[in-house]
Design a protein around this motif. Sequence first.
Motif, PDB file in Angstrom:
ATOM      1  N   THR A  34      33.189  43.898 -26.257  1.00 41.35           N
ATOM      2  CA  THR A  34      33.453  43.242 -27.539  1.00 41.35           C
ATOM      3  C   THR A  34      33.471  41.726 -27.366  1.00 41.35           C
ATOM      4  O   THR A  34      32.897  40.995 -28.179  1.00 41.35           O
ATOM      5  N   ARG A  35      34.094  41.255 -26.296  1.00 43.32           N
ATOM      6  CA  ARG A  35      34.086  39.814 -26.019  1.00 43.32           C
ATOM      7  C   ARG A  35      32.670  39.329 -25.715  1.00 43.32           C
ATOM      8  O   ARG A  35      32.281  38.227 -26.089  1.00 43.32           O
ATOM      9  N   LEU A  36      31.885  40.163 -25.068  1.00 38.37           N
ATOM     10  CA  LEU A  36      30.528  39.783 -24.667  1.00 38.37           C
ATOM     11  C   LEU A  36      29.556  39.742 -25.846  1.00 38.37           C
ATOM     12  O   LEU A  36      28.806  38.784 -25.998  1.00 38.37           O
ATOM     13  N   VAL A  37      29.556  40.793 -26.688  1.00 37.05           N
ATOM     14  CA  VAL A  37      28.561  40.892 -27.765  1.00 37.05           C
ATOM     15  C   VAL A  37      29.109  40.546 -29.141  1.00 37.05           C
ATOM     16  O   VAL A  37      28.342  40.448 -30.099  1.00 37.05           O
ATOM     17  N   GLY A  38      30.404  40.403 -29.269  1.00 38.98           N
ATOM     18  CA  GLY A  38      30.994  40.082 -30.563  1.00 38.98           C
ATOM     19  C   GLY A  38      31.114  41.308 -31.462  1.00 38.98           C
ATOM     20  O   GLY A  38      30.953  42.436 -31.020  1.00 38.98           O
ATOM     21  N   GLN A  39      31.383  41.073 -32.726  1.00 36.43           N
ATOM     22  CA  GLN A  39      31.608  42.168 -33.686  1.00 36.43           C
ATOM     23  C   GLN A  39      30.319  42.777 -34.207  1.00 36.43           C
ATOM     24  O   GLN A  39      30.309  43.900 -34.689  1.00 36.43           O
ATOM     25  N   HIS A  40      29.199  42.038 -34.124  1.00 29.42           N
ATOM     26  CA  HIS A  40      27.960  42.529 -34.717  1.00 29.42           C
ATOM     27  C   HIS A  40      26.924  42.945 -33.683  1.00 29.42           C
ATOM     28  O   HIS A  40      26.072  43.774 -33.977  1.00 29.42           O
ATOM     29  N   TRP A  44      18.812  44.484 -32.704  1.00 28.72           N
ATOM     30  CA  TRP A  44      18.112  45.739 -32.416  1.00 28.72           C
ATOM     31  C   TRP A  44      19.074  46.924 -32.336  1.00 28.72           C
ATOM     32  O   TRP A  44      18.667  48.063 -32.462  1.00 28.72           O
ATOM     33  N   LEU A  45      20.346  46.651 -32.175  1.00 26.06           N
ATOM     34  CA  LEU A  45      21.352  47.709 -32.063  1.00 26.06           C
ATOM     35  C   LEU A  45      21.895  48.140 -33.424  1.00 26.06           C
ATOM     36  O   LEU A  45      22.539  49.175 -33.548  1.00 26.06           O
ATOM     37  N   ALA A  46      21.592  47.377 -34.464  1.00 25.70           N
ATOM     38  CA  ALA A  46      22.187  47.600 -35.790  1.00 25.70           C
ATOM     39  C   ALA A  46      21.894  48.979 -36.372  1.00 25.70           C
ATOM     40  O   ALA A  46      22.725  49.554 -37.059  1.00 25.70           O
ATOM     41  N   GLY A  47      20.734  49.549 -36.126  1.00 30.45           N
ATOM     42  CA  GLY A  47      20.365  50.819 -36.743  1.00 30.45           C
ATOM     43  C   GLY A  47      20.695  52.061 -35.935  1.00 30.45           C
ATOM     44  O   GLY A  47      20.315  53.169 -36.319  1.00 30.45           O
ATOM     45  N   VAL A  48      21.408  51.920 -34.837  1.00 30.85           N
ATOM     46  CA  VAL A  48      21.728  53.087 -34.000  1.00 30.85           C
ATOM     47  C   VAL A  48      22.709  53.982 -34.741  1.00 30.85           C
ATOM     48  O   VAL A  48      23.783  53.540 -35.161  1.00 30.85           O
ATOM     49  N   ASP A  49      22.315  55.244 -34.908  1.00 29.83           N
ATOM     50  CA  ASP A  49      23.160  56.204 -35.630  1.00 29.83           C
ATOM     51  C   ASP A  49      22.680  57.613 -35.288  1.00 29.83           C
ATOM     52  O   ASP A  49      21.606  58.028 -35.703  1.00 29.83           O
ATOM     53  N   PHE A  50      23.451  58.348 -34.476  1.00 30.85           N
ATOM     54  CA  PHE A  50      23.089  59.716 -34.100  1.00 30.85           C
ATOM     55  C   PHE A  50      24.342  60.459 -33.644  1.00 30.85           C
ATOM     56  O   PHE A  50      25.417  59.885 -33.544  1.00 30.85           O
ATOM     57  N   THR A  59      26.544  52.253 -34.744  1.00 30.87           N
ATOM     58  CA  THR A  59      26.953  50.855 -34.704  1.00 30.87           C
ATOM     59  C   THR A  59      27.752  50.507 -35.949  1.00 30.87           C
ATOM     60  O   THR A  59      28.732  49.765 -35.874  1.00 30.87           O
ATOM     61  N   GLN A  60      27.336  51.057 -37.086  1.00 35.35           N
ATOM     62  CA  GLN A  60      28.020  50.757 -38.351  1.00 35.35           C
ATOM     63  C   GLN A  60      29.443  51.312 -38.367  1.00 35.35           C
ATOM     64  O   GLN A  60      30.345  50.695 -38.906  1.00 35.35           O
ATOM     65  N   VAL A  61      29.627  52.493 -37.795  1.00 36.27           N
ATOM     66  CA  VAL A  61      30.929  53.160 -37.839  1.00 36.27           C
ATOM     67  C   VAL A  61      31.845  52.681 -36.714  1.00 36.27           C
ATOM     68  O   VAL A  61      33.021  52.388 -36.933  1.00 36.27           O
ATOM     69  N   LYS A  62      31.315  52.612 -35.483  1.00 39.33           N
ATOM     70  CA  LYS A  62      32.167  52.334 -34.323  1.00 39.33           C
ATOM     71  C   LYS A  62      32.042  50.928 -33.774  1.00 39.33           C
ATOM     72  O   LYS A  62      32.865  50.517 -32.972  1.00 39.33           O
ATOM     73  N   GLY A  63      30.987  50.228 -34.138  1.00 39.37           N
ATOM     74  CA  GLY A  63      30.770  48.881 -33.629  1.00 39.37           C
ATOM     75  C   GLY A  63      29.843  48.877 -32.428  1.00 39.37           C
ATOM     76  O   GLY A  63      29.671  49.894 -31.748  1.00 39.37           O
ATOM     77  N   ILE A  68      27.173  50.477 -27.038  1.00 45.61           N
ATOM     78  CA  ILE A  68      26.681  50.014 -25.734  1.00 45.61           C
ATOM     79  C   ILE A  68      27.405  50.749 -24.612  1.00 45.61           C
ATOM     80  O   ILE A  68      26.776  51.200 -23.643  1.00 45.61           O
ATOM     81  N   GLU A  69      28.713  50.905 -24.743  1.00 45.68           N
ATOM     82  CA  GLU A  69      29.459  51.631 -23.716  1.00 45.68           C
ATOM     83  C   GLU A  69      28.972  53.075 -23.609  1.00 45.68           C
ATOM     84  O   GLU A  69      28.842  53.619 -22.510  1.00 45.68           O
ATOM     85  N   PHE A  70      28.686  53.702 -24.739  1.00 45.55           N
ATOM     86  CA  PHE A  70      28.166  55.072 -24.721  1.00 45.55           C
ATOM     87  C   PHE A  70      26.891  55.135 -23.881  1.00 45.55           C
ATOM     88  O   PHE A  70      26.753  55.999 -23.008  1.00 45.55           O
ATOM     89  N   PHE A  71      25.949  54.234 -24.143  1.00 44.44           N
ATOM     90  CA  PHE A  71      24.695  54.243 -23.386  1.00 44.44           C
ATOM     91  C   PHE A  71      24.918  53.937 -21.908  1.00 44.44           C
ATOM     92  O   PHE A  71      24.279  54.544 -21.035  1.00 44.44           O
ATOM     93  N   LEU A  72      25.839  53.045 -21.594  1.00 40.36           N
ATOM     94  CA  LEU A  72      26.152  52.758 -20.191  1.00 40.36           C
ATOM     95  C   LEU A  72      26.749  53.982 -19.498  1.00 40.36           C
ATOM     96  O   LEU A  72      26.418  54.279 -18.337  1.00 40.36           O
TER      97      LEU A  72
END
Length: 161
Positions: A34-40, A44-50, A59-63, A68-72
């Motif tokens: 959150t400190r690294l990428v901010g609130q938004h 390219w990450l804005a439309g992730v939803d599955f 991204t819209q629901v959880k931020g 990013i943590e999920f993918f990591l």
Amino acid sequence: MRRRGWLIVAGILILLFISSSMTYRQQSLVPWLTRLVGQHGPKWLAGVDFWWADQHISTQVKGPAVVIEFFLRKLAHFGTYLVLGAGLTVALRKAVTPTWLRAGLLFFACTGVAAFDEFHQGFTPGRSPLFQDVMLDAVGAALGILVTVAIQALRARRRRG
């Protein structure tokens, strides 16, 4: 070389046990991300939803930090078992022949380790075992085994002629 394979395998197994024993909170990268990428986060990450198992990854629901943590985390699953499969393939190269038998046995062994790891994780507060993670781990192990077998075959072919 085989000794190096066993050291890799032992290191991965210890890492898996420690990781599965840690709560989600102990492992969470969300505050740092959150400190690294901010609130938004990046555009390219804005439309992730599955959905993954019973988790809504959005991204819209959880931020962005949670996504990013999920993918990591999933990359860590895949990569850990890729290295485990490769390490076992190196360690057991001369102990189990023919190659197809070794590859098959190692695939099932790695998948068994993945299943046991998820089972063990089920006893850790705030963590839940997921069949999908076992399948992801199995794919990582299969790729590690196949790539290592291919490299071993190429090296053997070069030595012969």
